[in-house]
Design a protein around this motif. Structure first.
Motif, mmCIF file in Angstrom:
data_model
loop_
_atom_site.group_PDB
_atom_site.id
_atom_site.type_symbol
_atom_site.label_atom_id
_atom_site.label_comp_id
_atom_site.label_asym_id
_atom_site.label_seq_id
_atom_site.Cartn_x
_atom_site.Cartn_y
_atom_site.Cartn_z
ATOM 1 N N SER A 12 129.419 80.741 36.946
ATOM 2 C CA SER A 12 130.026 81.876 36.608
ATOM 3 C C SER A 12 131.242 82.383 37.140
ATOM 4 C CB SER A 12 129.008 82.815 36.569
ATOM 5 O OG SER A 12 128.649 83.100 37.871
ATOM 6 N N ASN A 13 131.519 82.021 38.300
ATOM 7 C CA ASN A 13 132.600 82.255 38.968
ATOM 8 C C ASN A 13 133.879 81.182 39.288
ATOM 9 O OD1 ASN A 13 132.016 85.061 39.478
ATOM 10 N ND2 ASN A 13 130.645 84.438 41.239
ATOM 11 N N TRP A 14 133.518 80.108 38.656
ATOM 12 C CA TRP A 14 134.447 79.016 38.625
ATOM 13 C C TRP A 14 135.621 79.394 37.814
ATOM 14 C CZ3 TRP A 14 132.307 73.391 39.072
ATOM 15 C CH2 TRP A 14 131.695 73.163 39.928
ATOM 16 N N THR A 15 137.073 78.723 38.029
ATOM 17 C CA THR A 15 137.862 79.116 37.131
ATOM 18 C C THR A 15 138.564 77.863 36.849
ATOM 19 O OG1 THR A 15 139.657 79.507 38.784
ATOM 20 C CG2 THR A 15 138.525 81.360 37.820
ATOM 21 N N VAL A 16 139.007 77.361 35.831
ATOM 22 C CA VAL A 16 139.542 76.194 35.230
ATOM 23 C C VAL A 16 140.621 76.348 34.535
ATOM 24 C CG1 VAL A 16 137.155 74.937 35.367
ATOM 25 C CG2 VAL A 16 138.179 75.846 33.392
ATOM 26 N N GLY A 17 141.741 75.176 34.563
ATOM 27 C CA GLY A 17 142.780 74.985 33.659
ATOM 28 C C GLY A 17 143.407 73.842 33.963
ATOM 29 N N ILE A 18 144.030 73.463 32.824
ATOM 30 C CA ILE A 18 144.614 72.157 32.528
ATOM 31 C C ILE A 18 146.160 72.225 33.336
ATOM 32 C CG2 ILE A 18 145.657 70.203 31.203
ATOM 33 C CD1 ILE A 18 142.997 70.598 29.451
ATOM 34 N N SER A 19 146.556 71.722 34.152
ATOM 35 C CA SER A 19 147.629 71.809 35.003
ATOM 36 C C SER A 19 148.623 70.774 34.482
ATOM 37 C CB SER A 19 147.317 71.783 36.491
ATOM 38 O OG SER A 19 146.930 70.602 36.765
ATOM 39 N N ASN A 20 148.054 69.529 33.953
ATOM 40 C CA ASN A 20 149.118 68.468 33.751
ATOM 41 C C ASN A 20 148.496 67.551 33.152
ATOM 42 O OD1 ASN A 20 151.623 67.141 34.049
ATOM 43 N ND2 ASN A 20 151.308 66.641 36.265
ATOM 44 N N THR A 21 149.203 66.443 32.620
ATOM 45 C CA THR A 21 148.856 65.292 31.701
ATOM 46 C C THR A 21 149.294 63.997 32.442
ATOM 47 O OG1 THR A 21 150.791 65.323 30.053
ATOM 48 C CG2 THR A 21 148.485 66.522 29.485
ATOM 49 N N GLU A 22 148.939 62.861 32.270
ATOM 50 C CA GLU A 22 149.233 61.542 32.813
ATOM 51 C C GLU A 22 149.011 60.485 31.870
ATOM 52 O OE1 GLU A 22 147.258 60.783 36.626
ATOM 53 O OE2 GLU A 22 147.975 62.584 37.299
ATOM 54 N N LEU A 23 149.928 59.642 31.551
ATOM 55 C CA LEU A 23 150.005 58.750 30.897
ATOM 56 C C LEU A 23 149.109 57.365 31.682
ATOM 57 C CD1 LEU A 23 152.892 58.152 28.643
ATOM 58 C CD2 LEU A 23 150.479 58.505 27.969
#
Length: 155
Positions: A12-23
Motif C-alpha cells: 500500500s505504501n509502494w510507489t512505482v513509475g516507468i522512468s525509461n525504456t531500453e531496446l
C-alpha cells in the motif's frame, strides 16, 4: 480461493513509475523493456527508503493482466493495458506512448485495495524475479493460473 498469498505482504505504501525504456536484443529480434522504478516502504539500515529498478517487457505486463483478471476479476474490470500491437512497435513515438500508458496502468494498479497484498504484483515489481512469465507459475494452484500451455508462446 484466496489469491492474496501473503497476509504479511503490504504494497500500500509502494510507489512505482516507468522512468525509461531500453531496446534489447539484436537487429530483427529487438524488443523494448520498460524500466520501472519501485520505492518500497522498507527502510534501509542507514536511513532512506529501499529502491528497486525492474525491467519488464510488454509481454510481462500482458501476463500480469491475464493473471490478475483471473484471480481478481471484478476489481480489474476498469484497468486496461495500452494496445498490444502497432505497425512498427520500435517506433519512438509508439514507445513513448506505451511508456506513458503503462505508467498510468501501474499507478492505477497500485490503488486497487484488493491488490495491496498480492504476491503476483509483488513478484512483478521485484527485481529478484527476472522472468515473470516463468516465476509467477511456481507454487500457485493449477486452477488459479490455468495450464502452462495457456500462456506459452504469447508475447
Amino acid at each position: 480461493i484466496d489469491f492474496n498469498l501473503s497476509s504479511n505482504l503490504d504494497l500500500s505504501n509502494w510507489t512505482v513509475g516507468i522512468s525509461n525504456t531500453e531496446l534489447q536484443g539484436e537487429w530483427i529480434r529487438q524488443y523494448v523493456v520498460y524500466v520501472i522504478d519501485v520505492k518500497t516502504d522498507n527502510k534501509k539500515p542507514g536511513g532512506g527508503w529501499e529502491r528497486m529498478v525492474v525491467k519488464r517487457r510488454f509481454s510481462e505486463f500482458v501476463m500480469l493482466q491475464k493473471r490478475l483478471r483471473k484471480f481478481h476479476g471484478s476489481s480489474m474490470s476498469n484497468l486496461q493495458l495500452p494496445q498490444r500491437r502497432a505497425m512498427n512497435p520500435l517506433n519512438n513515438e509508439f514507445i513513448t506512448y506505451r511508456k506513458r500508458e503503462l505508467g498510468i496502468y501501474l499507478q492505477k494498479l497500485m490503488k486497487i485495495d484488493s491488490l495491496q497484498h498480492s504476491e503476483l504484483v509483488f513478484k512483478f515489481l521485484s527485481s529478484s524475479c527476472d522472468d515473470f512469465n516463468k516465476i509467477g507459475l511456481i507454487g500457485m494452484p493449477k486452477q488459479a493460473i490455468g495450464s502452462a500451455g495457456e500462456f506459452a508462446g504469447k508475447m
